[in-house]
Design a protein around this motif. Sequence first.
Motif, PDB file in Angstrom:
ATOM      1  N   PRO A  43       0.808  -1.229   0.000  1.00 54.45           N
ATOM      2  CA  PRO A  43       0.000   0.000   0.000  1.00 54.45           C
ATOM      3  C   PRO A  43       0.840   1.278   0.000  1.00 54.45           C
ATOM      4  O   PRO A  43       0.337   2.353  -0.338  1.00 54.45           O
ATOM      5  CB  PRO A  43      -0.829  -0.110   1.283  1.00 54.45           C
ATOM      6  N   TYR A  44       2.124   1.168   0.373  1.00 53.31           N
ATOM      7  CA  TYR A  44       3.006   2.340   0.410  1.00 53.31           C
ATOM      8  C   TYR A  44       3.907   2.428  -0.818  1.00 53.31           C
ATOM      9  O   TYR A  44       4.733   3.336  -0.907  1.00 53.31           O
ATOM     10  CB  TYR A  44       3.880   2.293   1.672  1.00 53.31           C
ATOM     11  N   ASP A  45       3.758   1.468  -1.744  1.00 50.09           N
ATOM     12  CA  ASP A  45       4.637   1.468  -2.914  1.00 50.09           C
ATOM     13  C   ASP A  45       3.991   2.216  -4.073  1.00 50.09           C
ATOM     14  O   ASP A  45       3.928   1.716  -5.193  1.00 50.09           O
ATOM     15  CB  ASP A  45       4.976   0.030  -3.304  1.00 50.09           C
ATOM     16  N   SER A  46       3.506   3.415  -3.795  1.00 53.03           N
ATOM     17  CA  SER A  46       2.911   4.261  -4.831  1.00 53.03           C
ATOM     18  C   SER A  46       3.991   5.178  -5.387  1.00 53.03           C
ATOM     19  O   SER A  46       5.087   5.276  -4.837  1.00 53.03           O
ATOM     20  CB  SER A  46       1.775   5.095  -4.223  1.00 53.03           C
ATOM     21  N   PRO A  47       3.727   5.880  -6.491  1.00 48.92           N
ATOM     22  CA  PRO A  47       4.717   6.829  -7.022  1.00 48.92           C
ATOM     23  C   PRO A  47       5.101   7.908  -6.016  1.00 48.92           C
ATOM     24  O   PRO A  47       6.178   8.486  -6.111  1.00 48.92           O
ATOM     25  CB  PRO A  47       4.002   7.426  -8.239  1.00 48.92           C
ATOM     26  N   ILE A  48       4.226   8.153  -5.041  1.00 52.23           N
ATOM     27  CA  ILE A  48       4.534   9.190  -4.046  1.00 52.23           C
ATOM     28  C   ILE A  48       5.434   8.637  -2.941  1.00 52.23           C
ATOM     29  O   ILE A  48       6.440   9.228  -2.561  1.00 52.23           O
ATOM     30  CB  ILE A  48       3.233   9.760  -3.445  1.00 52.23           C
ATOM     31  N   TYR A  49       5.074   7.441  -2.429  1.00 54.95           N
ATOM     32  CA  TYR A  49       5.779   6.914  -1.261  1.00 54.95           C
ATOM     33  C   TYR A  49       6.955   5.998  -1.615  1.00 54.95           C
ATOM     34  O   TYR A  49       7.898   5.869  -0.852  1.00 54.95           O
ATOM     35  CB  TYR A  49       4.799   6.182  -0.333  1.00 54.95           C
ATOM     36  N   ARG A  50       6.917   5.314  -2.741  1.00 56.60           N
ATOM     37  CA  ARG A  50       8.041   4.503  -3.246  1.00 56.60           C
ATOM     38  C   ARG A  50       8.640   3.604  -2.161  1.00 56.60           C
ATOM     39  O   ARG A  50       9.817   3.639  -1.874  1.00 56.60           O
ATOM     40  CB  ARG A  50       9.136   5.410  -3.814  1.00 56.60           C
ATOM     41  N   PHE A  51       7.832   2.742  -1.527  1.00 53.55           N
ATOM     42  CA  PHE A  51       8.344   1.927  -0.428  1.00 53.55           C
ATOM     43  C   PHE A  51       9.388   0.921  -0.901  1.00 53.55           C
ATOM     44  O   PHE A  51      10.249   0.521  -0.118  1.00 53.55           O
ATOM     45  CB  PHE A  51       7.186   1.192   0.281  1.00 53.55           C
ATOM     46  N   SER A  52       9.329   0.509  -2.152  1.00 47.16           N
ATOM     47  CA  SER A  52      10.350  -0.415  -2.647  1.00 47.16           C
ATOM     48  C   SER A  52      11.739   0.206  -2.541  1.00 47.16           C
ATOM     49  O   SER A  52      12.742  -0.493  -2.367  1.00 47.16           O
ATOM     50  CB  SER A  52      10.046  -0.817  -4.090  1.00 47.16           C
ATOM     51  N   TYR A  53      11.802   1.548  -2.647  1.00 48.69           N
ATOM     52  CA  TYR A  53      13.086   2.252  -2.457  1.00 48.69           C
ATOM     53  C   TYR A  53      13.563   2.097  -1.014  1.00 48.69           C
ATOM     54  O   TYR A  53      14.759   1.890  -0.756  1.00 48.69           O
ATOM     55  CB  TYR A  53      12.915   3.725  -2.812  1.00 48.69           C
TER      56      TYR A  53
END
Length: 766
Positions: free
Chosen positions: A406-416
């Motif tokens: 849910p946090y891996d959006s273009p805004i939050y980029r959790f994968s980073y």
Amino acid sequence: MTRMENVTQWNLIFTGLEGFGLRAMVFIIAIAILFFSWSSIKNIRPVSRRILLFSLRLAGTLLIVLLLFQPHLEQKEVLKLKNKVVCLLDASKSMSLKCGDIAVTRAQLLDNFFTENDAFFKELQSSFDVNFFTFSDIPTETSYKDIRTGITPDGEDTDFAQTLKYLQQRYKDDNVKAFFLFSDGKDTVERPANVNASEVIAGIAREFSSPFFTFAPAENMEARDVALSSISYNTFTFARNPWKVDATIKVMGYNNLKLPVTLKEGSDIISTKVITANEEGEYNVTLSFTPYKTGTFLYTVSIPVQPKEAITENNQVSFLVKIVRDKIRVMHVCGRPSWDERFLRQALKNDPNIDLVSFFILRTPNDISNASNDELSLIPFPVDELFTEVLNSFDLVIFQNFDYRPYDSPIYRFSYYLSNIETFVKDHGGGFLMMGGDLSFTQGGYDGTSIEEILPVYLTSGKDLTETAGLRAALTENGQRHPVTTLDINNDRNLSIWENLPELDGCNITTQPKADAVVLATYPSQGEPPLIAVRDVGEGRCMAITADSLWRWNFLSVGRGGSNRYYMKFWQNTIKWLIKDPLFNPIHITINKDTFLPQEEVQVNIKVLEKSYQPWEGVHLEIDVTNEFTGKSIFINKGITGRDGQYTFNFKYEEEGFYIIKTIAKNESGEIGQEHTVFNIMKADKEFKDTSIERELLMKLAEVSGGKYFNLPQKDIRGKISIENPPITKLVGKKQISLWDKGYVFVIIISIVSFDWWIRKRSGLS
């Protein structure tokens, strides 16, 4: 004392009739006798006979009086002696420093002084008994001839107070009329900050009755130097907490310098600051950094060498710092509340050694809200702050049933941020634990991410595979001896404990463990999927627990009348292993201390443990001891561990420096691992920490003793110094010759009496 000449002295002494009154009475009686004697013969004719009789009676009376006084002749053997003068020359290492830009050292300046004033010292030795000493901490007697050939300034320490106390004791009964002291005044004794060295030494000098004439290089003879005169730091600090070192830099003989001050860990630069030194004086600088590893590490503060520096040894200072853990900082991220989360969080909160930061993800960025964030009780998950700004301040990160997607959006980029966790483990030595649940492992979307790169197991690709049957955990062969799963030191009891732990409610299915992973427990269903697996990754460690029902080991054990100690023990072991507690390191190098003197024996013990943490016999060790800075190898050794998994050896070395003991452990399968530790060989050499000349101390010493201070060079000292030289003698023997108890004295008395009687008879007197 030195003899000048031997002299014999003669004295007449009286030992009889002691006391003035008794002697006066004898004289009065003698005078009375002579008076009555004269009265009895004053009419005798002729006059010559009368005078002869009186003379005989006078002589007899005097002889009898002398007989009563018991006269002796005393012979004394007396030596005429020389007064003493004492000369002290500083032979410490600081005297080897060059004076300014000239190619003359402080010691050579003294040589020149004695050459230019040779006539004065020869006259001094003809009039006085002159003793010569060199000194650093304690004086050593020498001769004028040796001084004229040049002294070697090699003393490791300068202690003026100890030197003065030695002179007090040495010359307490001698007539010392002057002390000559040649030095740069640098006293290296460490005293409390509120104690002034000049006052301490002046206090001792006041007890002397003779003046001190002190000599030091003049102001234009200061050495050109840039020195780290002092550093202040804590010898131990806490991992993941800022640490600093305060350095004082003393600049002499230079102006308008730009000095980069560097802090290194080993050979790696970790902090640098540039100071501007516009003029001579002291400058303070603070260097800091945050350590992440525990252990003992070598740090060096250094400044660059400047042109024409008198000495370069004080341009860097190295020291050892022990880094330990204060509290174990744990970040616990949970996808939703559960019994497993509740019991784990309670266990972590109740441990006083753990600083816990825990998050429940009850609200995601995708949740729709018509109110502002300030009006909501559930705050958004602070992703960026946790996984970018403060991640490296933690020792361990736990993902428990947490879905990052849910946090891996273009805004939050959790994968980073997942890649940040990978770096946190591999490069910064952090620990990472993933626990099971329907939001973990593949179900949480971690397959193919940076998290899978560090996990000890491979994940299935997009398949939600779980085992839901209730079964007990089964220890593997490695798990029976590994410290994580050792709930009792006795192996049989440990197996029994695991066999009797309550059943679990299933697990996440992974494909297989990675080649360098160690599976400690499996879930005894079809395929026996890993339940607990561990792995070393770069500098850090990872663990996977594929179940979400470990809470049953606590709740059900207590419900059966038992306790939760095995549940607590398991988590204590897990956390210690993940944060690399030194007790769990498979290779240990221990030495008997950190700092040694040259040629002092260094005792080294190396212990190797298997992956199961049992002593590993027969491991081949390649040992190399090298200089930390030059890389020069000073000792190479090979050994094999014994039945206790240990190998011990000793060695000695002369040269000062910091040294690393490195060992590589191997068996027939290849390299097992490496380990190292650091130690130091050094003397307590303080002579070059501060190269300034302390004239104040020498001036004070001369002032309180009634002497005088002189700057060097001095070409003609003869007319500038006046030393008292009163004559002194010493009695070396005496004897007495008796004059009254001799036979001839009595013969003379009898002869006088008989002659007197004969004359009176011839004269017809009675």
